[in-house]
Design an enzyme around this catalytic site. Structure first.
Site, PDB file in Angstrom:
ATOM      1  CD  GLU A 144      24.118  40.364  37.014  1.00  0.00           C
ATOM      2  OE1 GLU A 144      24.377  39.631  37.978  1.00  0.00           O
ATOM      3  OE2 GLU A 144      23.881  39.935  35.880  1.00  0.00           O
ATOM      4  CD  GLU A 149      22.202  37.254  31.225  1.00  0.00           C
ATOM      5  OE1 GLU A 149      21.232  37.755  31.791  1.00  0.00           O
ATOM      6  OE2 GLU A 149      22.832  36.284  31.696  1.00  0.00           O
TER       7      GLU A 149
HETATM    8  C1  NAG Z   1      26.346  33.922  36.395  1.00  0.00           C
HETATM    9  O1  NAG Z   1      26.812  35.209  36.636  1.00  0.00           O
HETATM   10  C2  NAG Z   1      25.931  36.211  36.195  1.00  0.00           C
HETATM   11  C3  NAG Z   1      26.647  37.512  36.305  1.00  0.00           C
HETATM   12  O2  NAG Z   1      27.268  37.666  37.553  1.00  0.00           O
HETATM   13  C4  NAG Z   1      24.678  36.159  37.038  1.00  0.00           C
HETATM   14  O3  NAG Z   1      23.760  37.124  36.596  1.00  0.00           O
HETATM   15  C5  NAG Z   1      24.056  34.810  36.893  1.00  0.00           C
HETATM   16  O4  NAG Z   1      22.983  34.697  37.781  1.00  0.00           O
HETATM   17  C6  NAG Z   1      25.040  33.687  37.148  1.00  0.00           C
HETATM   18  N1  NAG Z   1      24.413  32.474  36.696  1.00  0.00           N
HETATM   19  C7  NAG Z   1      24.674  31.278  37.185  1.00  0.00           C
HETATM   20  C8  NAG Z   1      23.907  30.167  36.596  1.00  0.00           C
HETATM   21  O5  NAG Z   1      25.494  31.127  38.066  1.00  0.00           O
END
Ligand code: NAG
Ligand code: NAG
Length: 255
Positions: A144, A149
């Site tokens: 990713e 963000e």
């Molecule tokens: C939520 O999803 C994002 C994108 O996939 C990821 O970067 C992030 O770590 C996730 N955060 C949590 C708290 O699950």
């Protein structure tokens, strides 16, 4: 005379071309242009790991709309919804907007040697608003890369290669009501068949260069979302919020 003289020049330009725009800046000029280049919602549907449930289709532009070359994602409070279908199944407190590009981003090092990904944004930074402009793997996760963000007043430009390998550069995001730009340049690294280099720019100034482990050959989606709450805190704004995006462009580099 003139046209004959121009022919060799034209051929020379084509022969030396190494980049092509695969998602043009006018993709928010109309719904037909939008639907040619983008899909509504996340690649996997309406829900993710925040309290926003994404709503939008060619017949419903309440939360995802385009006008005057600007994409507007809008979140509004909602109640009585079942929890998110995605881990960790947070309660849903908002309807909101997300889109993803039909063009996937994949640098294999042979047919594609790089990608530039850029856009301009007016982003909400209030507690509980979690907009993002990011790449995520088509198959599995990670890789990713968060090109932007936004959480509580600043943006990380971030690479996530494994859950234990995260590099972050934090930049204060202006709240002047003007568009500001972000750009990521993905490139192969000479002699390295697994990783890519990513340069992150804010308003044209280089902020960070990261080695993006295991990004080479990984197909990724480009997502623009207005997620809510989750890791940006809660409660989010009682009246909802908007996220504006323009001049998104994807440029592909070939040898
Ligand atoms: C939520 O999803 C994002 C994108 O996939 C990821 O970067 C992030 O770590 C996730 N955060 C949590 C708290 O699950
Ligand atoms: C869009 O869908 C949402 C959720 O189903 C609904 O509440 C809203 O009224 C719809 N808007 C339009 C214009 O159909």
């Amino acid at each position: 005379m003139i046209s004959v003289a121009l022919v060799p020049l034209f051929i020379a330009v084509l022969a030396s071309a190494t980049s092509s725009v695969v998602l043009p800046t006018n993709s928010f000029s109309s719904y037909s242009a939008f639907e040619q280049h983008w899909n509504y919602l996340y690649p996997w549907g309406s829900d993710h790991n925040g309290s926003g449930r994404m709503v939008g289709s060619s017949s419903n532009h309440t939360y995802i709309s385009v006008a005057d070359n600007v994409l507007t994602l809008t979140s509004k409070p909602v109640s009585g919804q079942p929890p998110s279908t995605s881990n960790p199944h947070p309660a849903i407190h908002y309807f909101s907007g997300t889109v993803h590009a039909k063009q996937q981003v994949k640098v294999d090092g042979s047919s594609v040697t790089g990608f530039d990904i850029q856009g301009e944004f007016i982003a909400p930074t209030a507690k509980g608003t979690w907009p993002a402009f990011w790449l995520t793997a088509v198959n599995g996760w990670p890789p990713e890369s968060d090109i932007g963000e936004w959480k509580t007043g600043s943006i990380p430009s971030k690479v996530r290669s494994t859950s234990s390998s995260v590099a972050t550069k934090r930049v204060a995001w202006p709240t002047d009501g003007q568009f500001h730009s972000l750009k990521a340049e993905l490139r192969t690294i000479s002699g390295n068949t697994k990783d890519l280099s990513i340069k992150y720019y804010f308003d044209g100034t280089l902020q960070a260069t990261h080695t993006a482990a295991n990004f080479r050959n990984a197909a990724m989606w480009l997502i623009v979302d207005l997620q809510m709450e989750g890791s940006s805190g809660s409660p989010g704004p009682a009246g909802g919020t908007t996220f504006q995006i323009r001049n998104v462009q994807l440029t592909k580099y070939t040898p």
